[in-house]
Design an enzyme around this catalytic site. Structure first.
Site, mmCIF file in Angstrom:
data_model
loop_
_atom_site.group_PDB
_atom_site.id
_atom_site.type_symbol
_atom_site.label_atom_id
_atom_site.label_comp_id
_atom_site.label_asym_id
_atom_site.label_seq_id
_atom_site.Cartn_x
_atom_site.Cartn_y
_atom_site.Cartn_z
ATOM 1 N N TYR A 160 0.814 -1.213 0.000
ATOM 2 C CA TYR A 160 0.000 0.000 0.000
ATOM 3 C C TYR A 160 0.851 1.270 0.000
ATOM 4 O O TYR A 160 0.320 2.361 -0.175
ATOM 5 C CB TYR A 160 -0.934 0.018 1.215
ATOM 6 N N LYS A 237 2.174 -14.391 6.352
ATOM 7 C CA LYS A 237 2.425 -15.434 5.352
ATOM 8 C C LYS A 237 3.927 -15.714 5.314
ATOM 9 O O LYS A 237 4.566 -15.786 4.266
ATOM 10 C CB LYS A 237 1.908 -14.970 3.976
ATOM 11 N N ASP A 338 -3.676 -17.525 5.315
ATOM 12 C CA ASP A 338 -4.762 -18.275 4.685
ATOM 13 C C ASP A 338 -5.491 -19.147 5.699
ATOM 14 O O ASP A 338 -6.697 -19.362 5.600
ATOM 15 C CB ASP A 338 -4.262 -19.104 3.509
ATOM 16 N N ASP A 362 -6.441 -5.827 5.321
ATOM 17 C CA ASP A 362 -7.519 -5.308 4.496
ATOM 18 C C ASP A 362 -8.519 -6.418 4.194
ATOM 19 O O ASP A 362 -9.732 -6.272 4.400
ATOM 20 C CB ASP A 362 -6.934 -4.737 3.194
#
Length: 473
Positions: A160, A237, A338, A362
């Site tokens: 971002y 992750k 995930d 987000d």
């Protein structure tokens, strides 16, 4: 100081000390009405917040609202492409806390997103999104009431930051060439990897400073929660992106076990301590085998690392955390990104505060909001060390603007967050009570009314605000 606006003639500035607000009884708070449905939802929100403050404090406290401009409404006053005028930036900096409705993403003017611009200008590094269920709210899930989480999303870094180059651009092609011909070959772990020459390319920065200040604020929040909810989960992750997302996890653990050592225990530490409590004669090697069931198949180097971890935990925190003391500490664990998407649906009551980086946060905050009723009921805050902006989490929905039908819940609940941040808990509790009872009595706007079984006649936006206020009693 200002070009086209004037602050209230009564009221006092909010200041900050050590990242926390010092709030007078009559604070001046800038507000941005918002574009599209902001014309409906802001008046409803202001009415509810003012009524709650008046009832809670009997005139001893009062907000002096200061209207400032951003988005399309700003262009009407300041001119074409003046989506974020200096007046507004000056006012937010001067008064410290602001609240806003939804804003249009500019078509021109060099700003990708007004929301992102405000976060970066004021270094609002923590995006805070509580997701809890209000009884009676229609939800696609069977047990939405089990979800009660707060997402702490890092707000200023990750992709971002917007450092990227278009496919085929001169600088993008040069960067790919340098990476392919110099930097990747010079890094043995990358082997013979190559970036396709027709790629767009972006940079994903994750810093130690940015990661740790987010986790620090999440930990401070956890300390204020009931014991049963004192848990912080680092979402990442890191199994794939070891030096960015994996580093976020590692820096998070480093922060909590140094600055919050007396108040927290990590999940792995709890396993080690628990194993010792169950069997006081357990050897360090046997403890390591229980912590990591694949211990015997690991390399000698990895075995030595885990054994050292066990010995260090027992030698350094057994006296302060052992014999069950760790059960009264903040639990800090981590989950792969995930996996957490699945677990907030299948095991939602196992989580409390989710601390994560920008992109993951987000996705995760919107997914969690969907479980408890959607973005129309999702509040949000962007918090830094010297400024905080509370905001609607949904879009402008221009086709509904001016029809007095949209759900103002997102901005009202963002106002609740603002009151809590200010330390005005009594007023915040009144709003939560009123909103919860209005929904429980099926007094809702069309977006919720049409999903109820059986459907009910919807309230107007303004009528929903009145219903909330009536339920203060």
């Amino acid at each position: 100081m200002y070009d086209k606006i004037n602050p209230p003639t009564t009221g006092t500035k909010i200041t900050f000390k050590n990242g926390e607000p010092i709030v007078p009884d009559n604070p001046i708070i800038p507000f941005i009405r918002g574009d599209g449905t902001g014309i409906d939802i802001w008046p409803a929100t202001q009415k509810v917040l003012d009524a709650a403050v008046a009832k809670a404090y009997k005139g001893k406290r009062q907000i002096s609202w200061f209207k400032v401009y951003a988005g399309d409404e700003s262009c009407d006053l300041y001119g074409t492409y003046q989506y974020l005028p200096q007046d507004t930036l000056t006012a937010i900096k001067e008064y410290g806390i602001a609240i806003k409705g939804p804003l249009t993403t500019p078509v021109g003017g060099g700003i990708r997103s007004l929301n992102v611009a405000l976060r970066q200008i004021f270094d609002l590094y923590a995006c805070v999104r509580p997701c809890r269920y209000y009884a009676g709210t229609p939800s696609p899930h069977k047990n939405p009431e089990k979800l009660d989480v707060i997402v702490y999303r890092e707000n200023t870094e990750d992709i971002y930051l917007g450092i990227e180059w278009k496919q085929g651009s001169e600088i993008g092609d040069r960067l790919i060439k340098i990476l392919n011909e110099e930097l990747i070959p010079a890094t043995p772990e990358h082997g013979k990897k190559q970036i396709p020459l027709d790629s767009g390319i972006g940079i994903k920065p994750i810093s130690k400073t940015g990661s740790q200040r987010l986790v620090r604020r999440a930990m401070k929040h956890a300390l204020s929660l009931p014991k049963a909810k004192q848990q912080v989960t680092l979402v990442h992750k890191g199994n794939i992106m070891k030096y960015t997302e994996g580093a976020f996890r590692d820096w998070g653990y480093e922060l909590v076990t140094s600055e919050f050592r007396a108040e927290c225990v990590t999940e792995r530490e709890s396993w080690i301590l628990s194993n010792k409590e169950k069997n006081p004669d357990l050897s360090a090697a046997a403890n390591a085998r229980e912590v990591d069931p694949g211990y015997d198949s690991l390399t000698p180097e990895k075995q030595a690392q885990i054994l050292q971890e066990v010995e260090t935990v027992l030698s350094t925190i057994w006296e302060t955390h052992g014999n069950g003391q760790w059960k009264d500490k903040i639990m800090v664990n981590d989950r792969i990104a995930d996996s957490i998407f699945q677990q907030i649906q299948t095991r939602p009551d196992e989580y409390s505060i989710l601390a994560t980086m920008n992109l993951n946060g987000d996705y995760l905050s919107d997914a969690a909001a969907a479980i408890v009723g959607g973005l129309g009921m999702g509040p949000g805050a962007n918090i830094g060390d010297v400024c905080a902006i509370f905001e609607a989490t949904h879009g402008t929905a221009p086709k509904h603007a001016g029809l007095d039908r949209i759900n103002p819940g997102s901005v009202i609940l963002s106002g609740v967050m603002m009151l809590e941040f200010m330390g005005w808990q009594e007023a915040a509790d009144l709003v939560k009570k009123g909103l919860g009872e209005a929904i429980a009595n099926s007094q809702v706007t069309y977006d919720l009314a049409r999903l109820l079984e059986p459907p009910v006649e919807p309230l107007k936006c303004s009528e929903f605000a009145d219903a909330i206020i009536k339920h203060f009693d």
